[in-house]
Design a protein around this motif. Structure first.
Motif, PDB file in Angstrom:
ATOM      1  N   TYR A  25       0.914  -1.405  -0.152  1.00 55.80           N
ATOM      2  CA  TYR A  25       0.209  -0.025  -0.037  1.00 55.80           C
ATOM      3  C   TYR A  25       0.983   1.280  -0.026  1.00 55.80           C
ATOM      4  O   TYR A  25       2.261   1.095   0.344  1.00 55.80           O
ATOM      5  CB  TYR A  25      -0.950  -0.132   1.133  1.00 55.80           C
ATOM      6  CG  TYR A  25      -0.511   0.047   2.575  1.00 55.80           C
ATOM      7  CD1 TYR A  25       0.352  -1.232   3.124  1.00 55.80           C
ATOM      8  CD2 TYR A  25      -0.049   1.179   3.145  1.00 55.80           C
ATOM      9  CE1 TYR A  25       0.870  -0.970   4.310  1.00 55.80           C
ATOM     10  CE2 TYR A  25       0.386   1.323   4.410  1.00 55.80           C
ATOM     11  CZ  TYR A  25       1.145   0.122   5.110  1.00 55.80           C
ATOM     12  OH  TYR A  25       1.321   0.174   6.270  1.00 55.80           O
ATOM     13  N   SER A  26       0.301   2.391  -0.189  1.00 60.21           N
ATOM     14  CA  SER A  26       0.975   3.428  -0.295  1.00 60.21           C
ATOM     15  C   SER A  26       0.727   4.645   0.699  1.00 60.21           C
ATOM     16  O   SER A  26       1.418   5.507   0.793  1.00 60.21           O
ATOM     17  CB  SER A  26       0.822   4.190  -1.834  1.00 60.21           C
ATOM     18  OG  SER A  26      -0.540   4.402  -2.081  1.00 60.21           O
ATOM     19  N   ASN A  27      -0.630   4.405   1.207  1.00 56.93           N
ATOM     20  CA  ASN A  27      -0.784   5.394   2.142  1.00 56.93           C
ATOM     21  C   ASN A  27      -0.677   5.189   3.518  1.00 56.93           C
ATOM     22  O   ASN A  27      -0.982   4.300   4.322  1.00 56.93           O
ATOM     23  CB  ASN A  27      -2.233   5.596   2.317  1.00 56.93           C
ATOM     24  CG  ASN A  27      -3.141   6.858   2.951  1.00 56.93           C
ATOM     25  OD1 ASN A  27      -2.451   7.469   3.769  1.00 56.93           O
ATOM     26  ND2 ASN A  27      -4.189   7.156   2.623  1.00 56.93           N
ATOM     27  N   SER A  28       0.469   6.056   4.182  1.00 54.98           N
ATOM     28  CA  SER A  28       1.057   5.895   5.549  1.00 54.98           C
ATOM     29  C   SER A  28       0.002   6.223   6.715  1.00 54.98           C
ATOM     30  O   SER A  28       0.288   6.026   7.605  1.00 54.98           O
ATOM     31  CB  SER A  28       2.431   6.768   5.591  1.00 54.98           C
ATOM     32  OG  SER A  28       1.916   8.171   5.278  1.00 54.98           O
ATOM     33  N   ALA A  29      -1.269   6.812   6.279  1.00 52.15           N
ATOM     34  CA  ALA A  29      -2.064   6.962   7.207  1.00 52.15           C
ATOM     35  C   ALA A  29      -2.853   5.799   7.516  1.00 52.15           C
ATOM     36  O   ALA A  29      -3.650   5.689   8.600  1.00 52.15           O
ATOM     37  CB  ALA A  29      -3.083   7.875   6.666  1.00 52.15           C
ATOM     38  N   PHE A  30      -2.948   4.588   6.831  1.00 50.33           N
ATOM     39  CA  PHE A  30      -3.652   3.532   7.177  1.00 50.33           C
ATOM     40  C   PHE A  30      -3.161   2.792   8.672  1.00 50.33           C
ATOM     41  O   PHE A  30      -1.899   2.746   8.883  1.00 50.33           O
ATOM     42  CB  PHE A  30      -3.309   2.341   6.141  1.00 50.33           C
ATOM     43  CG  PHE A  30      -4.206   2.523   4.794  1.00 50.33           C
ATOM     44  CD1 PHE A  30      -3.528   2.243   3.569  1.00 50.33           C
ATOM     45  CD2 PHE A  30      -5.135   3.409   4.810  1.00 50.33           C
ATOM     46  CE1 PHE A  30      -4.010   2.387   2.576  1.00 50.33           C
ATOM     47  CE2 PHE A  30      -5.900   3.675   3.563  1.00 50.33           C
ATOM     48  CZ  PHE A  30      -5.231   3.186   2.492  1.00 50.33           C
ATOM     49  N   GLN A  31      -4.174   2.623   9.285  1.00 47.78           N
ATOM     50  CA  GLN A  31      -3.896   1.765  10.641  1.00 47.78           C
ATOM     51  C   GLN A  31      -4.452   0.480  10.824  1.00 47.78           C
ATOM     52  O   GLN A  31      -4.121  -0.355  11.636  1.00 47.78           O
ATOM     53  CB  GLN A  31      -4.491   2.808  11.773  1.00 47.78           C
ATOM     54  CG  GLN A  31      -3.627   4.281  11.782  1.00 47.78           C
ATOM     55  CD  GLN A  31      -2.417   4.189  12.600  1.00 47.78           C
ATOM     56  OE1 GLN A  31      -2.060   3.234  13.079  1.00 47.78           O
ATOM     57  NE2 GLN A  31      -1.179   5.151  12.422  1.00 47.78           N
ATOM     58  N   TYR A  32      -5.530   0.378  10.334  1.00 51.55           N
ATOM     59  CA  TYR A  32      -6.210  -0.994  10.364  1.00 51.55           C
ATOM     60  C   TYR A  32      -6.064  -1.676   9.106  1.00 51.55           C
ATOM     61  O   TYR A  32      -6.349  -1.177   8.109  1.00 51.55           O
ATOM     62  CB  TYR A  32      -7.954  -0.630  10.624  1.00 51.55           C
ATOM     63  CG  TYR A  32      -8.246  -0.015  12.013  1.00 51.55           C
ATOM     64  CD1 TYR A  32      -8.437   1.316  12.147  1.00 51.55           C
ATOM     65  CD2 TYR A  32      -7.919  -0.757  13.051  1.00 51.55           C
ATOM     66  CE1 TYR A  32      -8.750   1.912  13.402  1.00 51.55           C
ATOM     67  CE2 TYR A  32      -8.209  -0.264  14.492  1.00 51.55           C
ATOM     68  CZ  TYR A  32      -8.440   1.094  14.319  1.00 51.55           C
ATOM     69  OH  TYR A  32      -8.722   1.551  15.942  1.00 51.55           O
ATOM     70  N   PHE A  33      -5.745  -3.062   9.265  1.00 50.97           N
ATOM     71  CA  PHE A  33      -5.527  -3.711   8.309  1.00 50.97           C
ATOM     72  C   PHE A  33      -6.459  -4.868   8.634  1.00 50.97           C
ATOM     73  O   PHE A  33      -6.172  -5.895   9.506  1.00 50.97           O
ATOM     74  CB  PHE A  33      -3.714  -4.301   8.160  1.00 50.97           C
ATOM     75  CG  PHE A  33      -3.040  -2.922   7.982  1.00 50.97           C
ATOM     76  CD1 PHE A  33      -2.583  -2.382   9.070  1.00 50.97           C
ATOM     77  CD2 PHE A  33      -2.662  -2.272   6.593  1.00 50.97           C
ATOM     78  CE1 PHE A  33      -1.917  -1.070   9.301  1.00 50.97           C
ATOM     79  CE2 PHE A  33      -1.973  -1.093   6.523  1.00 50.97           C
ATOM     80  CZ  PHE A  33      -1.588  -0.507   8.092  1.00 50.97           C
ATOM     81  N   MET A  34      -6.789  -5.471   7.207  1.00 54.99           N
ATOM     82  CA  MET A  34      -7.879  -6.507   7.412  1.00 54.99           C
ATOM     83  C   MET A  34      -7.755  -7.721   6.206  1.00 54.99           C
ATOM     84  O   MET A  34      -7.456  -7.204   5.045  1.00 54.99           O
ATOM     85  CB  MET A  34      -9.137  -6.013   7.355  1.00 54.99           C
ATOM     86  CG  MET A  34      -9.598  -5.418   8.691  1.00 54.99           C
ATOM     87  SD  MET A  34     -10.896  -4.287   8.407  1.00 54.99           S
ATOM     88  CE  MET A  34      -9.804  -2.816   8.430  1.00 54.99           C
ATOM     89  N   TRP A  35      -8.061  -8.891   6.599  1.00 52.03           N
ATOM     90  CA  TRP A  35      -8.173  -9.596   5.343  1.00 52.03           C
ATOM     91  C   TRP A  35      -9.529 -10.247   5.550  1.00 52.03           C
ATOM     92  O   TRP A  35     -10.119 -10.591   6.347  1.00 52.03           O
ATOM     93  CB  TRP A  35      -7.179 -10.796   5.751  1.00 52.03           C
ATOM     94  CG  TRP A  35      -5.794 -10.281   5.444  1.00 52.03           C
ATOM     95  CD1 TRP A  35      -4.876 -10.049   6.405  1.00 52.03           C
ATOM     96  CD2 TRP A  35      -5.055 -10.322   4.071  1.00 52.03           C
ATOM     97  NE1 TRP A  35      -3.536  -9.871   5.802  1.00 52.03           N
ATOM     98  CE2 TRP A  35      -3.775 -10.153   4.303  1.00 52.03           C
ATOM     99  CE3 TRP A  35      -5.402 -10.860   3.020  1.00 52.03           C
ATOM    100  CZ2 TRP A  35      -2.870  -9.895   3.307  1.00 52.03           C
ATOM    101  CZ3 TRP A  35      -4.530 -10.850   1.951  1.00 52.03           C
ATOM    102  CH2 TRP A  35      -3.300 -10.234   2.081  1.00 52.03           C
ATOM    103  N   TYR A  36     -10.067 -10.136   4.471  1.00 48.30           N
ATOM    104  CA  TYR A  36     -11.470 -10.932   4.006  1.00 48.30           C
ATOM    105  C   TYR A  36     -11.289 -12.147   3.185  1.00 48.30           C
ATOM    106  O   TYR A  36     -10.412 -12.115   2.344  1.00 48.30           O
ATOM    107  CB  TYR A  36     -12.285  -9.798   3.600  1.00 48.30           C
ATOM    108  CG  TYR A  36     -13.080  -8.753   4.421  1.00 48.30           C
ATOM    109  CD1 TYR A  36     -12.212  -7.667   4.911  1.00 48.30           C
ATOM    110  CD2 TYR A  36     -14.241  -8.760   4.786  1.00 48.30           C
ATOM    111  CE1 TYR A  36     -12.953  -6.674   5.631  1.00 48.30           C
ATOM    112  CE2 TYR A  36     -14.943  -7.919   5.680  1.00 48.30           C
ATOM    113  CZ  TYR A  36     -14.159  -6.815   5.948  1.00 48.30           C
ATOM    114  OH  TYR A  36     -14.527  -5.796   7.047  1.00 48.30           O
ATOM    115  N   ARG A  37     -12.304 -13.119   3.714  1.00 49.06           N
ATOM    116  CA  ARG A  37     -12.261 -14.153   2.738  1.00 49.06           C
ATOM    117  C   ARG A  37     -13.543 -14.156   1.882  1.00 49.06           C
ATOM    118  O   ARG A  37     -14.654 -14.057   2.668  1.00 49.06           O
ATOM    119  CB  ARG A  37     -12.018 -15.404   3.667  1.00 49.06           C
ATOM    120  CG  ARG A  37     -12.241 -16.905   2.993  1.00 49.06           C
ATOM    121  CD  ARG A  37     -11.873 -17.940   3.692  1.00 49.06           C
ATOM    122  NE  ARG A  37     -12.635 -17.903   4.792  1.00 49.06           N
ATOM    123  CZ  ARG A  37     -12.574 -18.862   5.964  1.00 49.06           C
ATOM    124  NH1 ARG A  37     -11.450 -19.511   6.199  1.00 49.06           N
ATOM    125  NH2 ARG A  37     -13.383 -18.737   7.042  1.00 49.06           N
TER     126      ARG A  37
END
Lengths: 112, 115
Positions: A25-37
Motif C-alpha cells: 500500500y502507499s498511504n501511510s495513514a492506514f492503521q487498520y489492516f484486514m483480511w477478508y475471505r
C-alpha cells in the motif's frame, strides 16, 4: 498507481502447503489492516484484522503488518481444500472515516 | 441476527430499463455501504451512509446511479437507465461505529446482468 496492490493470482497449492498472500500500500495513514475471505457467490467475510504493525495469529492463520515497508501478509498453515476462496486485503485510517480501501483479491485453490 | 439482507439475488434486464436493488442492514448498525464487484476492477465502493445520511458518493459512476436510505433499516440503489457495462455483483454492507476496526458485514449480493 492504486492505493492498495494485490496480485490476483490465481494461486494453486496442494493440501497441507503453507500459503503466503500479500498486499502493498502507499498511504501511510492506514492503521487498520484486514483480511477478508470470499467464497464463490458469497459476500466477503472478515477473517482477521490487525491494528498498526505486528503479528496476529488465529489458529492456522497469521497476519503480519510491516508499516515501514507498507507491506502486509497473510499466512495459512496446513492449508485445506476448505480454504479455497478469494482473499481480499482491506485497509483504513483511524478515526471516523469508515471507508475501506480494498485490494483486488487473490484467488486461492487448495487441491486435495 | 439475520445478517444483511439483499434483494433480488439475481436480476436480468434489458438495456435502458430501470433497476432497483434493495438492502436491509443489520439492526443497530449505523453505517451502510454499497459496493460493486467485477473481475476487472474488484470491489468498488459506490456510496456510504451514516445514520441514513450520505457521507461519500464519490464512487457513484455517473448520474444514472442513485441511492437512498429513507430509514435505518432500508436502502435502495437505483440504476436508470441501465447499460450492459453495469453488469456486476452489487453488495450491500453494514457496520457499527463502536467497532473501531471498521468490520463490515456483507450481504449475499445481487448479480445484475444487463443485456
Amino acid at each position: 498507481q492504486k492505493e492498495v496492490e494485490q496480485d490476483p493470482g490465481p494461486l494453486s497449492v496442494p493440501e497441507g502447503a503453507i500459503v503466503s498472500l500479500n498486499c502493498t500500500y502507499s498511504n501511510s495513514a492506514f492503521q487498520y489492516f484486514m483480511w477478508y475471505r470470499q467464497y464463490s457467490r458469497k459476500g466477503p467475510e472478515l477473517l482477521m484484522y490487525t491494528y498498526s504493525s505486528g503479528n496476529k495469529e488465529d489458529g492456522r492463520f497469521t497476519a503480519q503488518v510491516d508499516k515501514s515497508s507498507k507491506y502486509i501478509s497473510l499466512f495459512i498453515r496446513d492449508s485445506q481444500p476448505s480454504d479455497s476462496a478469494t482473499y481480499l486485503c482491506a485497509m483504513s485510517a483511524a478515526g471516523n472515516n469508515r471507508k475501506l480501501i480494498w485490494g483486488l483479491g487473490t484467488s486461492l485453490a487448495v487441491n486435495p | 441476527d439475520a445478517g444483511v439482507i439483499q434483494s433480488p439475488r439475481h436480476e436480468v434486464t434489458e438495456m435502458g430499463q430501470e433497476v432497483t436493488l434493495r438492502c436491509k442492514p443489520i439492526s443497530g448498525h449505523d453505517y451502510l455501504f454499497w459496493y460493486r464487484q467485477t473481475m476487472m476492477r474488484g470491489l468498488e465502493l459506490l456510496i456510504y451512509f451514516n445514520n441514513n445520511v450520505p457521507i461519500d458518493d464519490s464512487g457513484m459512476p455517473e448520474d444514472r446511479f442513485s441511492a437512498k436510505m429513507p430509514n435505518a433499516s432500508f436502502s435502495t440503489l437505483k440504476i436508470q437507465p441501465s447499460e450492459p457495462r453495469d453488469s456486476a455483483v452489487y453488495f450491500c454492507a453494514s457496520s457499527l461505529l463502536a467497532r473501531a476496526h471498521n468490520e463490515q458485514f456483507f450481504g449475499p449480493g445481487t448479480r445484475l446482468t444487463v443485456l
